[in-house]
Scaffold this active site. Sequence first.
Site, PDB file in Angstrom:
ATOM      1  N   GLY A   8       0.830  -1.210   0.000  1.00  0.00           N
ATOM      2  CA  GLY A   8       0.000   0.000   0.000  1.00  0.00           C
ATOM      3  C   GLY A   8       0.861   1.255   0.000  1.00  0.00           C
ATOM      4  N   GLY A  11      -0.510   4.610  -1.126  1.00  0.00           N
ATOM      5  CA  GLY A  11      -1.666   5.145  -0.413  1.00  0.00           C
ATOM      6  C   GLY A  11      -1.323   6.317   0.497  1.00  0.00           C
ATOM      7  N   GLN A  12      -2.340   6.754   1.236  1.00  0.00           N
ATOM      8  CA  GLN A  12      -2.190   7.968   2.056  1.00  0.00           C
ATOM      9  C   GLN A  12      -1.039   7.832   3.052  1.00  0.00           C
ATOM     10  OE1 GLN A  12      -5.183   8.713   5.011  1.00  0.00           O
ATOM     11  NE2 GLN A  12      -4.640  10.874   5.232  1.00  0.00           N
ATOM     12  N   ASP A  53       0.152  -7.018  -5.306  1.00  0.00           N
ATOM     13  CA  ASP A  53      -1.247  -7.072  -4.897  1.00  0.00           C
ATOM     14  C   ASP A  53      -1.305  -8.058  -3.737  1.00  0.00           C
ATOM     15  OD1 ASP A  53      -3.909  -7.611  -4.542  1.00  0.00           O
ATOM     16  OD2 ASP A  53      -4.372  -7.788  -6.682  1.00  0.00           O
ATOM     17  N   TYR A 142     -15.798  -2.830   7.531  1.00  0.00           N
ATOM     18  CA  TYR A 142     -14.452  -2.348   7.857  1.00  0.00           C
ATOM     19  C   TYR A 142     -14.075  -2.786   9.274  1.00  0.00           C
ATOM     20  CZ  TYR A 142     -10.651   1.075   8.413  1.00  0.00           C
ATOM     21  OH  TYR A 142      -9.440   1.694   8.632  1.00  0.00           O
ATOM     22  N   LYS A 146     -11.207  -5.313  10.728  1.00  0.00           N
ATOM     23  CA  LYS A 146     -10.157  -4.792  11.618  1.00  0.00           C
ATOM     24  C   LYS A 146     -10.061  -5.623  12.903  1.00  0.00           C
ATOM     25  CE  LYS A 146      -8.283  -1.778   9.085  1.00  0.00           C
ATOM     26  NZ  LYS A 146      -6.893  -1.952   8.655  1.00  0.00           N
ATOM     27  N   ILE A 172      -6.388  10.025   9.916  1.00  0.00           N
ATOM     28  CA  ILE A 172      -5.052  10.567   9.680  1.00  0.00           C
ATOM     29  C   ILE A 172      -5.155  11.767   8.735  1.00  0.00           C
ATOM     30  CG2 ILE A 172      -2.699  10.089   8.862  1.00  0.00           C
ATOM     31  CD1 ILE A 172      -3.474   8.432  11.340  1.00  0.00           C
TER      32      ILE A 172
HETATM   33  N1  SER Z   1      -9.585   6.864   8.474  1.00  0.00           N
HETATM   34  C1  SER Z   1     -10.219   5.575   8.523  1.00  0.00           C
HETATM   35  C2  SER Z   1     -11.547   5.597   7.873  1.00  0.00           C
HETATM   36  O1  SER Z   1     -12.212   6.588   8.022  1.00  0.00           O
HETATM   37  C3  SER Z   1     -10.362   5.138   9.947  1.00  0.00           C
HETATM   38  O2  SER Z   1      -9.591   4.039  10.164  1.00  0.00           O
HETATM   39  O3  SER Z   1     -11.928   4.643   7.290  1.00  0.00           O
END
Ligand code: SER
Length: 316
Positions: A8, A11-12, A53, A142, A146, A172
Amino acid sequence: MEKILVTGAVGQIGSELTMALRERFGSNNVVAGGRKTKPSPELRDSGPFEIVDCTDAAAVAKTVEKHKIDAIYHLAAILSAVAEANPQLAWKVNIDGLYNVLEVAREHKCAVFVPSSIGAFGPSTPPDGTPQDTIQRPNTMYGVTKVAGELLCDYYHKRFGVDTRGVRYPGIISNVTLPGGGTTDYAVEIFYEAIKQGKYTCCLKAGTKLDMMYMPDAIKAAIDLMEADPARLKHRNAFNVTAMSFDPEEIAAEVKKLVPNFTMTYDVDPVRQAIADSWPNYMDDGAAREEWGWNPEYDLTTMAKDMIEVLSKKLA
Ligand code: SER
């Protein structure tokens, strides 16, 4: 010298963490693993880049073998709002992908950093001062991935001795790469729009308090935890970490101090609002402070000032 793979990496978090790791451990020792998004020239040209991937176990194994990887920062994941739109994809990437990484780590004796999230909590979790060890019954895909991921990492450590470590990141805030479809994205977008338009339409209601963190602290959390003395770690995976907690009104007021003509209106997205409502208002990150010295640098005021300074130049 230790060799590191970041999944990743485009990514951010990955894009900035990869550069920070390259700075610290030497550019050639940090492999950026990306999938289909094009890496920035900075990321691509400053060290090795591989297409990886994480849902392709053979591809992960091949990269780890080729570069003789010792540690994997596994950041490839689907964020909360996208996961609600496509739960099947979220399971595939967040669970199957993690499983592939842990299996490769077991076979090749790699340490693994895996981010969990405030999304690992749910509506029955105590929302104020959320303890490290508490009820985790999330009602989003999600969150399901997690919590399962936290448990899987604990299991791989206990059963196979894999050196797994992780934190529960809050939202973040950053200024290099945009987040890819989370519930906390508004706290990033507000800065871009304040500078570009002087106004912003917020998708979460006033009063929706969530934990947040500025990118330099998110990077520090990952590296400090991976370098922590394992003898001191009682939790290993999924440490609560936070740096600030605010609602849309509070961040808007802070932005207004720096961009005086700034205005904000609301157009609430029911999906993101429901997700946000199921997450803590603020977490207790005492275990991280005690077990590995977690101590964030930025609060709302210092973060906002830096964001506006950096983005004013970037968007000029
Ligand atoms: N920044 C993430 C989200 O909003 C939180 O883990 O999905």
